[in-house]
Write a protein that holds these residues in place. Structure first.
Motif, mmCIF file in Angstrom:
data_model
loop_
_atom_site.group_PDB
_atom_site.id
_atom_site.type_symbol
_atom_site.label_atom_id
_atom_site.label_comp_id
_atom_site.label_asym_id
_atom_site.label_seq_id
_atom_site.Cartn_x
_atom_site.Cartn_y
_atom_site.Cartn_z
ATOM 1 N N ARG A 429 50.227 30.012 36.622
ATOM 2 C CA ARG A 429 49.246 30.249 38.354
ATOM 3 C C ARG A 429 49.325 32.216 38.598
ATOM 4 N NH1 ARG A 429 52.717 25.218 38.594
ATOM 5 N NH2 ARG A 429 54.235 26.364 39.967
ATOM 6 N N LEU A 430 48.333 32.107 38.978
ATOM 7 C CA LEU A 430 47.983 33.540 39.109
ATOM 8 C C LEU A 430 46.986 33.204 40.669
ATOM 9 C CD1 LEU A 430 46.093 34.800 36.312
ATOM 10 C CD2 LEU A 430 48.939 35.405 36.976
ATOM 11 N N TYR A 431 47.818 34.238 41.776
ATOM 12 C CA TYR A 431 46.961 34.191 43.081
ATOM 13 C C TYR A 431 46.547 35.254 43.231
ATOM 14 C CZ TYR A 431 46.253 35.514 47.779
ATOM 15 O OH TYR A 431 45.506 35.855 49.097
ATOM 16 N N VAL A 432 45.507 36.108 43.742
ATOM 17 C CA VAL A 432 44.764 37.798 42.992
ATOM 18 C C VAL A 432 43.965 37.806 44.127
ATOM 19 C CG1 VAL A 432 44.982 37.251 40.871
ATOM 20 C CG2 VAL A 432 42.237 36.775 42.293
ATOM 21 N N GLU A 433 44.237 39.700 44.910
ATOM 22 C CA GLU A 433 43.850 40.058 45.882
ATOM 23 C C GLU A 433 43.209 41.690 44.713
ATOM 24 O OE1 GLU A 433 45.459 40.666 49.897
ATOM 25 O OE2 GLU A 433 45.796 38.276 49.930
ATOM 26 N N ASN A 434 41.786 41.397 45.387
ATOM 27 C CA ASN A 434 40.828 43.008 44.624
ATOM 28 C C ASN A 434 40.643 42.506 43.498
ATOM 29 O OD1 ASN A 434 41.125 43.353 47.431
ATOM 30 N ND2 ASN A 434 43.100 44.027 47.553
ATOM 31 N N VAL A 435 40.667 41.393 43.808
ATOM 32 C CA VAL A 435 41.101 41.112 41.750
ATOM 33 C C VAL A 435 39.830 39.990 41.044
ATOM 34 C CG1 VAL A 435 41.941 40.177 39.692
ATOM 35 C CG2 VAL A 435 43.595 41.830 40.701
ATOM 36 N N ASP A 436 38.955 40.312 40.426
ATOM 37 C CA ASP A 436 37.775 39.747 39.768
ATOM 38 C C ASP A 436 38.361 37.663 39.640
ATOM 39 O OD1 ASP A 436 35.581 37.999 39.198
ATOM 40 O OD2 ASP A 436 34.167 39.284 38.054
ATOM 41 N N PRO A 437 37.869 36.900 40.155
ATOM 42 C CA PRO A 437 39.256 35.583 39.742
ATOM 43 C C PRO A 437 38.380 35.549 38.240
ATOM 44 C CG PRO A 437 38.336 35.396 42.588
ATOM 45 C CD PRO A 437 37.753 37.028 41.629
ATOM 46 N N ALA A 438 37.368 35.670 38.107
ATOM 47 C CA ALA A 438 36.664 35.005 36.847
ATOM 48 C C ALA A 438 37.479 36.280 35.893
ATOM 49 C CB ALA A 438 34.992 35.607 36.646
ATOM 50 N N VAL A 439 37.732 36.784 35.776
ATOM 51 C CA VAL A 439 38.428 38.006 35.356
ATOM 52 C C VAL A 439 39.701 37.591 34.814
ATOM 53 C CG1 VAL A 439 39.110 40.300 34.626
ATOM 54 C CG2 VAL A 439 37.147 40.446 35.105
ATOM 55 N N ALA A 440 40.548 37.019 36.134
ATOM 56 C CA ALA A 440 41.818 36.817 36.204
ATOM 57 C C ALA A 440 41.761 35.457 35.801
ATOM 58 C CB ALA A 440 42.637 36.576 37.910
ATOM 59 N N ALA A 441 41.261 34.457 35.010
ATOM 60 C CA ALA A 441 41.650 33.522 34.881
ATOM 61 C C ALA A 441 41.068 33.316 33.813
ATOM 62 C CB ALA A 441 39.481 32.032 35.426
ATOM 63 N N ALA A 442 41.033 34.231 32.602
ATOM 64 C CA ALA A 442 41.429 34.612 31.382
ATOM 65 C C ALA A 442 42.236 35.080 30.967
ATOM 66 C CB ALA A 442 40.463 34.890 30.705
ATOM 67 N N TYR A 443 43.359 34.669 32.092
ATOM 68 C CA TYR A 443 45.017 34.832 31.853
ATOM 69 C C TYR A 443 45.996 34.016 32.472
ATOM 70 C CZ TYR A 443 43.023 39.807 30.573
ATOM 71 O OH TYR A 443 42.390 40.820 30.215
ATOM 72 N N GLY A 444 45.150 33.354 33.134
ATOM 73 C CA GLY A 444 45.968 31.878 34.407
ATOM 74 C C GLY A 444 44.855 31.457 34.706
ATOM 75 N N GLU A 445 46.266 30.159 35.564
ATOM 76 C CA GLU A 445 45.027 29.620 36.192
ATOM 77 C C GLU A 445 45.093 30.164 37.919
ATOM 78 O OE1 GLU A 445 45.926 24.742 38.862
ATOM 79 O OE2 GLU A 445 46.413 25.457 36.629
ATOM 80 N N VAL A 446 43.864 30.080 38.249
ATOM 81 C CA VAL A 446 43.922 30.787 39.197
ATOM 82 C C VAL A 446 44.122 30.162 40.279
ATOM 83 C CG1 VAL A 446 42.167 32.133 40.543
ATOM 84 C CG2 VAL A 446 42.280 33.173 38.925
#
Length: 581
Positions: A429-446
């Motif tokens: 499960r990923l929380y992201v800041e200044n990272v595109d959530p759509a890109v992060a979704a390919a690596y984990g659950e945003v």
């Protein structure tokens, strides 16, 4: 057909024939290399915009008889090619039909600063020069420069206003992202590869001329301020390392670089005259021409003669040390110093006045015009390379293999400073800041709440101080330390959940607290979110090593000597640091 129009004749013969046919006014126009803008549809801008340009394209080409231009702004490849051809048509309609030479600041990375570079846009996206230095591979730099050459050729750019080979020795200086870092030996190796990639074995129709900058090395700026602005005009050498800053330029000259740009800086406390390098005869003629043997074109940095309007603001000419002189005498001093061309200026009437009043001889003007014309002939601009194919430009710029090579270089350049849990695995499960959530979704659950995350990914930029006017705001200067409010917010996140922090190093950030509390710390020099996450999850290998040290405090920065590489006490991370994961 005149002899200069005959491609079968030797270049030197063609140059002399054309020079003999030119009026003084036509010669004077060659001595200026100013800016142009284009419309989005590929048509020339016909009127001044009142903020950045004083004259329209036709006025400059047909009335003032200029033939060297620097294109501002980001545009589509097909449109740039169409624009290039339209400007060449204007030039072809003049009395002698001298073709236009088009130049550009770097436009293959992520920085967008109208005074220094443009983001990649349609072109293939690579890390900044600092990132190429972090990899430290001359063969990669050659492939990068060769890619730049092919993309530039397709749209009509024939002069690269790069590479920038100043040494990054003053941690606060705003121009470090365009350099190869603080290592003179590595910079020399990389600039040689860069020049070969742009120009080939010799200057010819398939070359892009390299204008290397900023001679004799712009890194040692007092307090790290930039000499685009009067409060940053002083260049100092308290560590006695002046010769060290020349090493990359010796390498560039040995590689055959076609052009050289002196910097704005005014040397203080040396045996050089205390005037900006563009006016400095001891530096341009004595050092560059006579001692180092440079025979190419010397073009000043932009805006040495006249005050200019930029974004509606008035900026004084960078005539440091000769502010008391009028425009005409400034031009005379620069020509006496040995320059061939004035960057960012468009006042050929000044040269005409200097010659007609006897202040400068026409033979002196001829010497510079001869160099400038010779390069046009060598580049094939009078012959097969005058026009470009818009269809070919659309196919070449950003081509899939070029884009893939740039993306791979982004990944290689990332520098792992602390590794902690890296490489990551599974789908956390990923929380992201200044990272595109759509890109992060390919690596984990945003997830939206860091308290619910297994891991956070935070991207930051090197801190800088806001400056009062719009143009200076592009030059990130001043403190390298995070403001307390921002630092508190970052540390709160790091206490909430394990966090991978990635800091974009356009300058050396001061980040001891972040380094201590981050689960992992990575440096980037221009890299996509996908590149960062690929490295974090072990899908790509980071190879970067710090191209400069990261200081522990601003007190350490202030105590360091601006001309000495890696001179701060007890840095958080030393030059060359980087982990393999």
């Amino acid at each position: 057909m005149h002899p200069y129009q005959d491609p079968a004749r030797p270049v030197d013969e063609r140059v002399e024939d054309l020079l003999s046919r030119m009026t003084l006014e036509e010669k004077a126009g060659q001595l200026f290399h100013t800016m142009l803008m284009m419309n989005a549809d590929g048509t020339p801008v016909t009127e001044a915009d009142g903020e950045t340009l004083e004259l329209g394209t036709a006025q400059l080409v047909q009335d003032r008889q200029l033939t060297h231009f620097n294109l501002l702004g980001s545009h589509g490849a097909r449109e740039m090619a169409l624009w290039h051809n339209a400007v060449q048509e204007m030039a072809a309609s003049t009395r002698l039909g001298i073709p236009v030479s088009l130049s550009t600041d770097p436009r293959h990375a992520f920085t967008d600063n109208i005074g220094a570079s443009f983001n990649a846009g349609a072109f293939s996206a690579w890390p900044e020069a600092l990132g190429l230095a972090a990899i430290g591979d001359p063969e990669l730099v050659f492939r990068f420069a060769d890619t730049v050459r092919r993309e530039y050729l397709s749209v009509g750019f024939r002069t690269a206003l790069h590479p920038q080979i100043d040494l990054a020795t003053e941690p606060r200086w705003s121009r470090q992202s365009g350099t190869f870092g603080s290592d003179a030996k590595l910079t020399g190796e990389l600039v040689q590869a860069y020049v070969r990639g742009l120009q080939g074995p010799e200057l010819g129709p398939d070359s892009v001329a390299a204008m290397v900058k900023h001679f004799p090395g712009g890194g040692p700026q007092k307090d790290g301020e930039d000499p685009h602005f009067p409060h940053g005009k002083e260049q100092v050498y308290p560590g006695g390392m002046r010769e060290h800053h020349l090493e990359p330029f010796r390498a560039a000259i040995a590689a055959g670089c076609s052009q050289m740009m002196p910097y704005y800086g005014q040397p203080v406390g040396t045996d050089w005259e205390e005037v900006g390098f563009g006016f400095n005869k001891g530096v341009i003629t004595g050092l560059l021409r006579e001692e180092l043997g440079f025979t190419g074109i010397v073009c000043t940095d932009w805006g040495l003669l006249e005050d200019a309007r930029i974004f509606g603001e008035t900026h004084e000419a960078r005539a440091w040390g000769v502010e008391h002189l009028g425009v005409t005498e400034r031009a005379a001093k620069a020509l006496d110093a040995g320059v061939d061309q004035f960057g960012g200026e468009e006042c050929p009437e000044v040269i005409v006045e200097l010659v007609t009043t006897g202040r400068i001889t026409e033979a002196r003007v001829d010497a510079s015009v001869r160099r400038l014309l010779r390069e046009k002939f060598l580049l094939g601009l009078f012959d097969e390379r005058r026009y470009v194919d818009p269809d070919e430009a659309a196919e070449t710029v950003g081509r899939a293999d070029f884009a893939a090579a740039g993306a791979a270089a982004q990944r290689r350049s990332l520098t792992v400073l602390t590794d902690g849990p890296l490489p990551l695995s599974g789908r956390p499960r990923l929380y992201v800041e200044n990272v595109d959530p759509a890109v992060a979704a390919a690596y984990g659950e945003v997830v939206a709440d860091p308290a619910e995350a297994d891991l956070a990914v935070l991207r930051l930029r090197t801190p800088y101080e806001e400056r009062p006017n719009r143009f200076e705001s592009f030059f990130h200067s001043g403190s390298l330390a995070f403001a307390q409010e921002e630092l508190d917010a970052v540390l709160a996140l790091l206490r909430t959940t394990p966090t991978v922090v990635c800091v974009n190093l356009e300058r050396p950030a001061v980040l001891p607290e972040i380094a201590e509390h981050a689960a992992a710390l990575i440096a980037d020099y221009g890299a996509s979110d996908g590149a960062l996450l690929d490295v974090a999850f072990g899908r790509a290998k980071a190879e970067g090593r710090l191209p400069f040290e990261l200081p522990r405090s601003m007190a350490a920065v202030a105590a360091s000597r601006p001309d000495v590489p890696n001179d701060t006490v007890d840095p958080v991370f030393p030059h060359g640091h980087g982990l393999e994961i």
